[in-house]
Write a protein that holds these residues in place. Structure first.
Motif, PDB file in Angstrom:
ATOM      1  N   LYS A  86     -28.016  24.598 -47.652  1.00 22.18           N
ATOM      2  CA  LYS A  86     -27.815  23.150 -47.574  1.00 22.18           C
ATOM      3  C   LYS A  86     -28.494  22.438 -48.751  1.00 22.18           C
ATOM      4  O   LYS A  86     -27.980  21.436 -49.267  1.00 22.18           O
ATOM      5  CB  LYS A  86     -28.361  22.617 -46.249  1.00 22.18           C
ATOM      6  N   HIS A  87     -29.640  22.941 -49.158  1.00 21.56           N
ATOM      7  CA  HIS A  87     -30.328  22.342 -50.299  1.00 21.56           C
ATOM      8  C   HIS A  87     -29.566  22.614 -51.598  1.00 21.56           C
ATOM      9  O   HIS A  87     -29.525  21.764 -52.492  1.00 21.56           O
ATOM     10  CB  HIS A  87     -31.753  22.872 -50.382  1.00 21.56           C
ATOM     11  N   ALA A  88     -28.966  23.794 -51.703  1.00 17.03           N
ATOM     12  CA  ALA A  88     -28.149  24.094 -52.875  1.00 17.03           C
ATOM     13  C   ALA A  88     -26.952  23.152 -52.956  1.00 17.03           C
ATOM     14  O   ALA A  88     -26.609  22.637 -54.032  1.00 17.03           O
ATOM     15  CB  ALA A  88     -27.680  25.551 -52.822  1.00 17.03           C
ATOM     16  N   GLU A  89     -26.324  22.909 -51.809  1.00 13.71           N
ATOM     17  CA  GLU A  89     -25.180  21.990 -51.776  1.00 13.71           C
ATOM     18  C   GLU A  89     -25.598  20.575 -52.154  1.00 13.71           C
ATOM     19  O   GLU A  89     -24.869  19.865 -52.865  1.00 13.71           O
ATOM     20  CB  GLU A  89     -24.560  21.996 -50.372  1.00 13.71           C
ATOM     21  N   ARG A  90     -26.773  20.153 -51.700  1.00 12.89           N
ATOM     22  CA  ARG A  90     -27.223  18.800 -52.015  1.00 12.89           C
ATOM     23  C   ARG A  90     -27.568  18.669 -53.488  1.00 12.89           C
ATOM     24  O   ARG A  90     -27.350  17.613 -54.095  1.00 12.89           O
ATOM     25  CB  ARG A  90     -28.409  18.417 -51.129  1.00 12.89           C
ATOM     26  N   PRO A 103     -26.328  24.768 -60.840  1.00 12.30           N
ATOM     27  CA  PRO A 103     -26.213  26.212 -60.634  1.00 12.30           C
ATOM     28  C   PRO A 103     -25.385  26.504 -59.406  1.00 12.30           C
ATOM     29  O   PRO A 103     -25.479  25.786 -58.398  1.00 12.30           O
ATOM     30  CB  PRO A 103     -27.672  26.658 -60.446  1.00 12.30           C
ATOM     31  N   PRO A 104     -24.552  27.536 -59.436  1.00 17.49           N
ATOM     32  CA  PRO A 104     -23.806  27.927 -58.232  1.00 17.49           C
ATOM     33  C   PRO A 104     -24.774  28.245 -57.094  1.00 17.49           C
ATOM     34  O   PRO A 104     -25.946  28.563 -57.323  1.00 17.49           O
ATOM     35  CB  PRO A 104     -23.037  29.177 -58.675  1.00 17.49           C
ATOM     36  N   PHE A 108     -28.692  29.584 -57.188  1.00 12.07           N
ATOM     37  CA  PHE A 108     -29.757  28.781 -56.582  1.00 12.07           C
ATOM     38  C   PHE A 108     -30.574  29.637 -55.619  1.00 12.07           C
ATOM     39  O   PHE A 108     -31.807  29.669 -55.679  1.00 12.07           O
ATOM     40  CB  PHE A 108     -29.132  27.596 -55.853  1.00 12.07           C
ATOM     41  N   LEU A 109     -29.887  30.358 -54.731  1.00 12.14           N
ATOM     42  CA  LEU A 109     -30.570  31.181 -53.743  1.00 12.14           C
ATOM     43  C   LEU A 109     -31.351  32.314 -54.395  1.00 12.14           C
ATOM     44  O   LEU A 109     -32.469  32.646 -53.973  1.00 12.14           O
ATOM     45  CB  LEU A 109     -29.565  31.753 -52.743  1.00 12.14           C
ATOM     46  N   PHE A 155     -32.667  24.989 -65.185  1.00 10.18           N
ATOM     47  CA  PHE A 155     -32.880  24.977 -63.738  1.00 10.18           C
ATOM     48  C   PHE A 155     -34.139  25.778 -63.452  1.00 10.18           C
ATOM     49  O   PHE A 155     -34.252  26.938 -63.872  1.00 10.18           O
ATOM     50  CB  PHE A 155     -31.684  25.587 -63.004  1.00 10.18           C
ATOM     51  N   CYS A 156     -35.101  25.159 -62.802  1.00 13.71           N
ATOM     52  CA  CYS A 156     -36.376  25.804 -62.503  1.00 13.71           C
ATOM     53  C   CYS A 156     -36.640  25.763 -61.007  1.00 13.71           C
ATOM     54  O   CYS A 156     -36.115  24.905 -60.295  1.00 13.71           O
ATOM     55  CB  CYS A 156     -37.545  25.091 -63.204  1.00 13.71           C
TER      56      CYS A 156
END
Length: 355
Positions: A86-90, A103-104, A108-109, A155-156
């Motif tokens: 959910k955080h990746a989607e946001r 990032p896809p 991200f994960l 992306f960090c």
């Protein structure tokens, strides 16, 4: 050595503050080139510092977004992430507002898993009142003077151990009337640093008056509740044994993963769940108000004050204690996050070792 390692014993996990910064934590970096349209693989860097061009679009024009989620050590010593997808989607949603490639989800994960795994000794013990806060950060890192999207992006993922951002005693809140949090057609639904820095001044003024948290109404009419300065808004009504829990719905508010989790838990309890516009005039009708977010978890609101109208609405019991909805939701959410229940297993993603 088995994974994950035990928490480091040089930290007093019972009293660690959310304001402490541990410079021993390393971070993960990935880089994107507009020329190749590809992201590099995540790399772990054993320090929390970045080398950034002084003319980057992030520093000069605010081309930056971020996220915040939790790493939690559970009773069997496993480390889990709470709803990371959910955080990746946001993050993807937020990046679209400032012309950045995100990032896809899988990248991200992977980066978050690496950051937590490599800093596993800083994930607090399962029984400690602390957490590992995880801060994914995406920004334009290419140097340029033109007001155009960057040619490079970074992306960090950073981590810091600490407590929740407030204690769990009911807190008084103040409605901000001389500062607009988000424009009606603006960036309120994106997690941009630029949405938060301007609020620091009004938050400091509120704290000086004895209000640790501020509440914002819509900027156009000042008649509709939107969100707290750093948390989402949940209102609770109790009719006999029946509860109704209401989340504010507005295109100008951030989509809260913690709020969504509370609503899903409420459904399993048989509560009525609403997501809708909440007019200011409805505030006195709620029996409880909750401020919810990743850093704050669930906070009981003691009162909401509006100085221009001399309104002050109270939401605690006669003894000054939090209400039953707060007690129920916070207990269940904590059990879900700590793996003490089989409910919502899809919300927990185990951190795996990095070779």
């Amino acid at each position: 050595m088995s994974f994950p390692p035990a928490p480091v014993d040089s930290i007093d996990w019972s009293s660690i503050s959310s304001t402490q910064v541990n410079d021993d934590c390393g971070h993960v970096e990935c880089h994107y080139s507009v020329l190749t349209e590809t992201w590099s693989e995540p790399v772990f860097v054993q320090e929390p510092y970045l080398k950034v061009h002084g003319l980057s679009s992030a520093l000069n024009y605010g081309q930056q977004v971020y996220e915040g989620l939790r790493g939690i050590r559970i009773a069997d010593n496993k480390i889990i992430l709470f709803r990371p997808e959910k955080h990746a989607e946001r993050l993807i949603h937020s990046a679209s507002y400032v012309s950045m490639p995100a990032p896809p989800i899988e990248l991200f994960l992977k980066a978050v898993n690496m950051a937590v795994a490599k800093n596993a000794i800083y994930v607090p013990p399962a029984d400690a009142p602390a957490q590992l806060y995880i801060r994914p950060l995406l920004f334009g890192s290419g140097g340029q003077l033109m007001l155009i999207p960057s040619s490079q992006y970074t992306f960090c993922v950073f981590v810091q151990p600490g407590t929740t951002s407030h204690d769990l005693n009911p807190i008084p809140t103040l409605i901000m009337e001389d500062f607009d949090r988000a424009a009606p057609e603006g960036t309120g639904s994106a997690k941009l640093g630029g949405n938060y820095a301007p609020a620091m001044k009004s938050m400091a003024i509120a704290r000086a008056k004895g209000f640790p948290l501020t509440l914002h109404l819509d900027s156009k009419t000042r008649t509709v509740v939107e969100e707290f300065s750093s948390c989402a808004f949940l209102g609770v009504k109790k009719d006999g044994e029946q509860y109704t829990i209401t989340a504010t719905e507005s295109k100008n508010t951030l989509k809260s993963i913690t709020s969504d989790s509370c609503l899903e838990i409420a459904k399993t309890l048989g509560w009525k769940v609403e997501q809708r516009s909440v007019p200011y005039t409805e505030l006195p009708e709620f029996s409880e108000i909750l401020a919810v977010g990743t850093a704050a978890s669930i906070l009981p609101v003691r009162s909401i004050t509006r100085e221009s109208t001399s309104d002050c609405f109270s939401y605690v019991t006669d003894s000054g204690e939090p209400g039953p909805a707060f007690i129920t939701l916070s207990k269940i959410l904590r059990e879900v996050q700590q793996g003490k229940t089989s409910d919502f297993p899809e919300w927990r993603k185990e951190v795996t070792e990095i070779p």
